[in-house]
Design an enzyme around this catalytic site. Structure first.
Site, mmCIF file in Angstrom:
data_model
loop_
_atom_site.group_PDB
_atom_site.id
_atom_site.type_symbol
_atom_site.label_atom_id
_atom_site.label_comp_id
_atom_site.label_asym_id
_atom_site.label_seq_id
_atom_site.Cartn_x
_atom_site.Cartn_y
_atom_site.Cartn_z
ATOM 1 N N ASP A 1 0.813 -1.216 0.000
ATOM 2 C CA ASP A 1 0.000 0.000 0.000
ATOM 3 C C ASP A 1 0.849 1.269 0.000
ATOM 4 O OD1 ASP A 1 0.915 -0.429 2.594
ATOM 5 O OD2 ASP A 1 -1.060 -0.770 3.447
ATOM 6 N N ASN B 1 -8.285 -3.026 13.851
ATOM 7 C CA ASN B 1 -9.652 -3.393 13.451
ATOM 8 C C ASN B 1 -9.652 -4.582 12.490
ATOM 9 O OD1 ASN B 1 -8.722 -2.268 11.089
ATOM 10 N ND2 ASN B 1 -10.099 -0.495 11.107
ATOM 11 N N HIS C 1 -7.660 -4.854 9.797
ATOM 12 C CA HIS C 1 -7.304 -4.567 8.401
ATOM 13 C C HIS C 1 -5.960 -5.182 8.027
ATOM 14 C CE1 HIS C 1 -5.416 -0.456 9.599
ATOM 15 N NE2 HIS C 1 -4.429 -1.166 9.121
ATOM 16 N N GLU D 1 -10.001 -2.048 4.883
ATOM 17 C CA GLU D 1 -10.728 -1.749 6.115
ATOM 18 C C GLU D 1 -11.991 -2.610 6.218
ATOM 19 O OE1 GLU D 1 -9.360 0.055 8.261
ATOM 20 O OE2 GLU D 1 -8.839 2.076 7.599
HETATM 21 C C1 GLP Z 1 -1.017 0.274 8.718
HETATM 22 C C2 GLP Z 1 -0.554 -0.406 7.403
HETATM 23 C C3 GLP Z 1 -0.650 -1.884 7.505
HETATM 24 C C4 GLP Z 1 -0.021 -2.306 8.811
HETATM 25 C C5 GLP Z 1 -0.910 -1.883 9.949
HETATM 26 C C6 GLP Z 1 -0.333 -2.177 11.326
HETATM 27 O O1 GLP Z 1 -2.185 0.976 8.602
HETATM 28 N N1 GLP Z 1 -1.228 0.014 6.227
HETATM 29 O O2 GLP Z 1 0.009 -2.477 6.388
HETATM 30 O O3 GLP Z 1 0.109 -3.706 8.853
HETATM 31 O O4 GLP Z 1 -1.289 -0.537 9.830
HETATM 32 O O5 GLP Z 1 0.700 -1.279 11.642
HETATM 33 P P1 GLP Z 1 1.674 -1.465 12.848
HETATM 34 O O6 GLP Z 1 2.591 -2.586 12.496
HETATM 35 O O7 GLP Z 1 2.397 -0.163 12.962
HETATM 36 O O8 GLP Z 1 0.844 -1.765 14.051
#
Ligand code: GLP
Length: 241
Positions: free
Chosen positions: A67, A135, A137, A142
Site C-alpha cells: 500500500d 480493526n 485490516h 478496512e
Molecule cells: C497500517 C498499514 C498496515 C499495517 C498496519 C499495522 O495501517 N497500512 O500495512 O500492517 O497498519 O501497523 P503497525 O505494524 O504499525 O501496528
C-alpha cells in the site's frame, strides 16, 4: 495455518528474516510482497544483517508493497516509499527498478490501480508479509460490508488515521486515502506471513485466526488461504489457547 508464538521479539525477527533469506537463496529471482508499519522494522533489520554477512543477494529479487498513501511523494518521510528505502532498499543490493509501490502521486488513481494489479497478477508473490491493524485490516483493506478484491483506493477509517497519527506531526497531516492491494491481490501470494506484536492486538488476532470469516474482519479471509504462517509475540498470542 501454522501459528508460532515467540518468547522474544529478537527471536521472532530472526525467524521471519530467515524465511526470506532461505527463500532467496533457493530462488534468487523470488518475488516478495512487503509491508510497512512498526511491525516489520526489526525483520527488515535482520534481513539487512543477513545481507551484510554475505548470506544473501537481492540482485534478482522483485518486490511489491501492499500500500501507499494517496498524495504523498516518495521523498515525504511519511510515505511508504520513503519507509522502504530507509528500512530496507537502501541497505541491500536490489536495483530500484525491481522495487514497486503504488504511486501515491498518480494523476489518475484508477489507471494506477489497474497498472499495479496487472503487475501483481503477472508475478504473484512467493511470500507476502502482512501486519495487522487493530480493526483487522490487512494492507489498508478496512472492515466493510464488501471488500474489493483488486488494488483500489480506500478512504481510511478515522481509527486507522488515529493509529497512524503517531508517525505524523499532527492529525491534519495524516492522509485520508490510500492505495492498497485488495484482499484478492493478497491471497494470490504463494505463502502469506502474518506478523503481529503486542497485547493491544491479542483480541483481533484471536478473532482473525479463530473467528468467523467475515469482511468485517478482513484478516479473517486469510483462513481461506492454504499456506499461512503466523508469527506472534507472547502478548499478541495471549488469547489463543
Ligand atoms: C497500517 C498499514 C498496515 C499495517 C498496519 C499495522 O495501517 N497500512 O500495512 O500492517 O497498519 O501497523 P503497525 O505494524 O504499525 O501496528
Amino acid at each position: 495455518m501454522d501459528i508460532k508464538i515467540f518468547e522474544t521479539t529478537e527471536k521472532l525477527d530472526q525467524y521471519a528474516a530467515e524465511l526470506f533469506t532461505e527463500l532467496i537463496i533457493k530462488k534468487p529471482n523470488a518475488v516478495l510482497g512487503l509491508a510497512t508499519g512498526s511491525t516489520p522494522i526489526g525483520i527488515y533489520a535482520k534481513i539487512v544483517e543477513n545481507h551484510n554477512n554475505n548470506k544473501v543477494s537481492f540482485s534478482g529479487v522483485t518486490t511489491y508493497n501492499l500500500d501507499e498513501y494517496v498524495g504523498l511523494t516518495p521523498d515525504n518521510d511519511q510515505s511508504y516509499a520513503y519507509y522502504m528505502n530507509k528500512h530496507l532498499f537502501s541497505h541491500i543490493d536490489i536495483p530500484a527498478i525491481q522495487t514497486h509501490l503504488p504511486d501515491g502521486m498518480a494523476e489518475d488513481p484508477q489507471t494506477e490501480c489497474a497498472r499495479y494489479e496487472a503487475m501483481i497478477t503477472a508475478r504473484p508473490a512467493d511470500i507476502q508479509l502482512l501486519g495487522l491493524g487493530h480493526n483487522g485490516h490487512i494492507g489498508f483493506n478496512e472492515p466493510d460490508e464488501n471488500l474489493s478484491g483488486a488494488t483500489h483506493v480506500v478512504k481510511l477509517k478515522e481509527e486507522t488515521r488515529e493509529a497512524n497519527a503517531r508517525f505524523f506531526a499532527s492529525m491534519d497531516e495524516v492522509p485520508t486515502e490510500a492505495f492498497t492491494m485488495g484482499v484478492g491481490s493478497i491471497l494470490k501470494a504463494n505463502t502469506i506471513l502474518l506478523v503481529v506484536r503486542g497485547s493491544d492486538k491479542a483480541r483481533i488476532v484471536k478473532e482473525a485466526l479463530t473467528g468467523p470469516i467475515t469482511t468485517q474482519v478482513p484478516a479473517s479471509l486469510l483462513q481461506t488461504h492454504p499456506r499461512v504462517i503466523v508469527l506472534l509475540d507472547q502478548e499478541a498470542g495471549r488469547m489463543l489457547s
